[in-house]
Design an enzyme around this catalytic site. Structure first.
Site, PDB file in Angstrom:
ATOM      1  N   HIS A  98      -9.902   5.854   9.387  1.00 18.97           N
ATOM      2  CA  HIS A  98      -9.259   4.594   8.996  1.00 18.97           C
ATOM      3  C   HIS A  98      -7.764   4.594   9.354  1.00 18.97           C
ATOM      4  O   HIS A  98      -7.229   3.605   9.879  1.00 18.97           O
ATOM      5  CB  HIS A  98      -9.446   4.404   7.487  1.00 18.97           C
ATOM      6  CG  HIS A  98      -9.122   3.041   6.999  1.00 18.97           C
ATOM      7  ND1 HIS A  98      -9.901   1.941   7.263  1.00 18.97           N
ATOM      8  CD2 HIS A  98      -8.091   2.584   6.249  1.00 18.97           C
ATOM      9  CE1 HIS A  98      -9.369   0.875   6.705  1.00 18.97           C
ATOM     10  NE2 HIS A  98      -8.271   1.233   6.082  1.00 18.97           N
ATOM     11  N   PHE A 109       0.859  -1.189   0.000  1.00 19.55           N
ATOM     12  CA  PHE A 109       0.000   0.000   0.000  1.00 19.55           C
ATOM     13  C   PHE A 109       0.902   1.248   0.000  1.00 19.55           C
ATOM     14  O   PHE A 109       1.891   1.306   0.728  1.00 19.55           O
ATOM     15  CB  PHE A 109      -0.857  -0.010   1.270  1.00 19.55           C
ATOM     16  CG  PHE A 109      -2.184   0.695   1.143  1.00 19.55           C
ATOM     17  CD1 PHE A 109      -3.362  -0.016   0.978  1.00 19.55           C
ATOM     18  CD2 PHE A 109      -2.241   2.077   1.215  1.00 19.55           C
ATOM     19  CE1 PHE A 109      -4.581   0.640   0.885  1.00 19.55           C
ATOM     20  CE2 PHE A 109      -3.450   2.738   1.126  1.00 19.55           C
ATOM     21  CZ  PHE A 109      -4.631   2.024   0.963  1.00 19.55           C
ATOM     22  N   ALA A 143       3.870   2.517   4.686  1.00 17.44           N
ATOM     23  CA  ALA A 143       3.503   3.938   4.702  1.00 17.44           C
ATOM     24  C   ALA A 143       1.999   4.051   4.912  1.00 17.44           C
ATOM     25  O   ALA A 143       1.221   3.502   4.128  1.00 17.44           O
ATOM     26  CB  ALA A 143       3.904   4.598   3.391  1.00 17.44           C
ATOM     27  N   ILE A 203      -0.928   6.820   5.275  1.00 23.24           N
ATOM     28  CA  ILE A 203      -1.154   8.250   5.027  1.00 23.24           C
ATOM     29  C   ILE A 203      -2.599   8.595   5.360  1.00 23.24           C
ATOM     30  O   ILE A 203      -3.530   7.923   4.897  1.00 23.24           O
ATOM     31  CB  ILE A 203      -0.803   8.604   3.567  1.00 23.24           C
ATOM     32  CG1 ILE A 203       0.668   8.245   3.298  1.00 23.24           C
ATOM     33  CG2 ILE A 203      -1.051  10.096   3.306  1.00 23.24           C
ATOM     34  CD1 ILE A 203       1.121   8.435   1.863  1.00 23.24           C
ATOM     35  N   ALA A 234      -9.596  10.958   4.711  1.00 21.98           N
ATOM     36  CA  ALA A 234     -10.716  11.770   5.211  1.00 21.98           C
ATOM     37  C   ALA A 234     -11.457  11.116   6.370  1.00 21.98           C
ATOM     38  O   ALA A 234     -12.281  11.752   7.027  1.00 21.98           O
ATOM     39  CB  ALA A 234     -11.682  12.022   4.061  1.00 21.98           C
TER      40      ALA A 234
HETATM   41  N1  INI Z   1      -2.452   0.266   4.495  1.00 23.54           N
HETATM   42  C1  INI Z   1      -1.295   0.954   4.463  1.00 23.54           C
HETATM   43  O1  INI Z   1      -0.217   0.354   4.499  1.00 23.54           O
HETATM   44  N2  INI Z   1      -1.316   2.301   4.408  1.00 23.54           N
HETATM   45  C2  INI Z   1      -2.481   3.005   4.368  1.00 23.54           C
HETATM   46  O2  INI Z   1      -2.417   4.270   4.300  1.00 23.54           O
HETATM   47  C3  INI Z   1      -3.699   2.302   4.400  1.00 23.54           C
HETATM   48  N3  INI Z   1      -4.947   3.019   4.374  1.00 23.54           N
HETATM   49  O3  INI Z   1      -4.945   4.235   4.548  1.00 23.54           O
HETATM   50  O4  INI Z   1      -6.002   2.433   4.176  1.00 23.54           O
HETATM   51  C4  INI Z   1      -3.668   0.896   4.459  1.00 23.54           C
HETATM   52  N4  INI Z   1      -4.804   0.154   4.479  1.00 23.54           N
HETATM   53  C5  INI Z   1      -4.843  -1.268   4.196  1.00 23.54           C
HETATM   54  C6  INI Z   1      -4.547  -2.126   5.412  1.00 23.54           C
HETATM   55  O5  INI Z   1      -3.195  -1.980   5.844  1.00 23.54           O
HETATM   56  C7  INI Z   1      -4.744  -3.623   5.130  1.00 23.54           C
HETATM   57  O6  INI Z   1      -3.950  -4.042   4.064  1.00 23.54           O
HETATM   58  C8  INI Z   1      -6.196  -3.979   4.780  1.00 23.54           C
HETATM   59  O7  INI Z   1      -7.090  -3.459   5.743  1.00 23.54           O
HETATM   60  C9  INI Z   1      -6.375  -5.516   4.705  1.00 23.54           C
HETATM   61  O8  INI Z   1      -6.059  -6.146   5.936  1.00 23.54           O
END
Ligand code: INI
Length: 155
Positions: free
Chosen positions: A89, A23, A81, A83, A86
Site C-alpha cells: 500500500h 493520516f 507522512a 509510513i 506490511a
Molecule cells: N495516507 C497517508 O498520508 N499516509 C499513509 O501512511 C497512508 N497509508 O499507509 O495508508 C495513507 N493512506 C491513505 C491515503 O492517503 C488516502 O487518504 C486514502 O486512500 C483515501 O483516498
C-alpha cells in the site's frame, strides 16, 4: 554577460497555501509547525497562510491543483507522512503523492513543494519531523518561498 536568476527567501507579501494530510497526524503536526516557523521567520504574515487539511497524502495532489488554479497563492506547501506497513500500500500512496504533487505544480504553474515524509518506520518519520534529521515541513516551506520569488523574477 550571462543573466543569473535565483530566488530569495523574503516572504513578505507572499500568499502561501499549505495542503496537509491528517493520516499519521502525530507527524503531520510537527511538519506543520516546521513549515509555519519557516514562513513566519521569513516574513510571511499569518493572515497570508491558508492551511487545508485532507484525509491522506494520496488526496493532496487534487487539492494542490485546486489551490494553484485558484490564483490565490504564490506557492503551495504539501505536507504529509507515509509510513511503510506490511503490504505494498505504501508504494502506491507514496508514488501517487509524489507524482501528483509534481503534476499539480506543472499544470498550475504555481510551485507545489514536497514536504511529504516517506519512511520505513515511525522512528524514521520522527527523525524527519523536527528531530535529528531536521524537519521536512520547514524545508518544503523554504523551497516554496525560493520558488515563488524565482518564478516572479523569471516572469
Ligand atoms: N495516507 C497517508 O498520508 N499516509 C499513509 O501512511 C497512508 N497509508 O499507509 O495508508 C495513507 N493512506 C491513505 C491515503 O492517503 C488516502 O487518504 C486514502 O486512500 C483515501 O483516498
Amino acid at each position: 554577460m550571462s543573466k543569473v536568476f535565483e530566488g530569495n527567501l523574503n516572504g513578505e507579501g507572499l500568499k502561501i497555501g499549505i495542503a496537509i494530510a491528517r493520516f499519521n497526524e502525530f507527524i503531520s503536526l510537527r511538519l506543520l509547525e516546521g513549515a509555519m516557523d519557516c514562513l513566519r521567520r521569513h516574513g510571511v504574515a499569518d493572515d497570508d497562510i491558508s492551511v487545508v487539511w485532507v484525509p491522506g497524502a494520496f488526496d493532496i495532489p487534487p487539492v494542490a491543483k485546486r489551490m494553484g488554479d485558484s490564483g490565490k497563492f504564490d506557492a503551495v506547501v504539501c505536507l504529509g507522512a507515509i509510513i511503510r506497513g506490511a503490504t505494498p500500500h505504501f508504494d502506491y500512496v507514496a508514488a501517487e503523492a509524489a507524482k501528483g504533487i509534481a503534476l499539480a505544480a506543472m499544470q498550475t504553474g504555481v510551485p507545489a513543494t514536497f514536504g511529504v515524509v516517506t519512511a520505513d518506520s515511525l522512528d524514521q518519520a520522527i527523525e524527519r519531523a523536527g528531530s535529528k534529521s531536521g524537519n521536512r515541513g520547514w524545508d518544503a516551506a523554504r523551497s516554496a518561498l525560493e520558488l515563488a520569488d524565482l518564478y516572479s523574477r523569471i516572469d
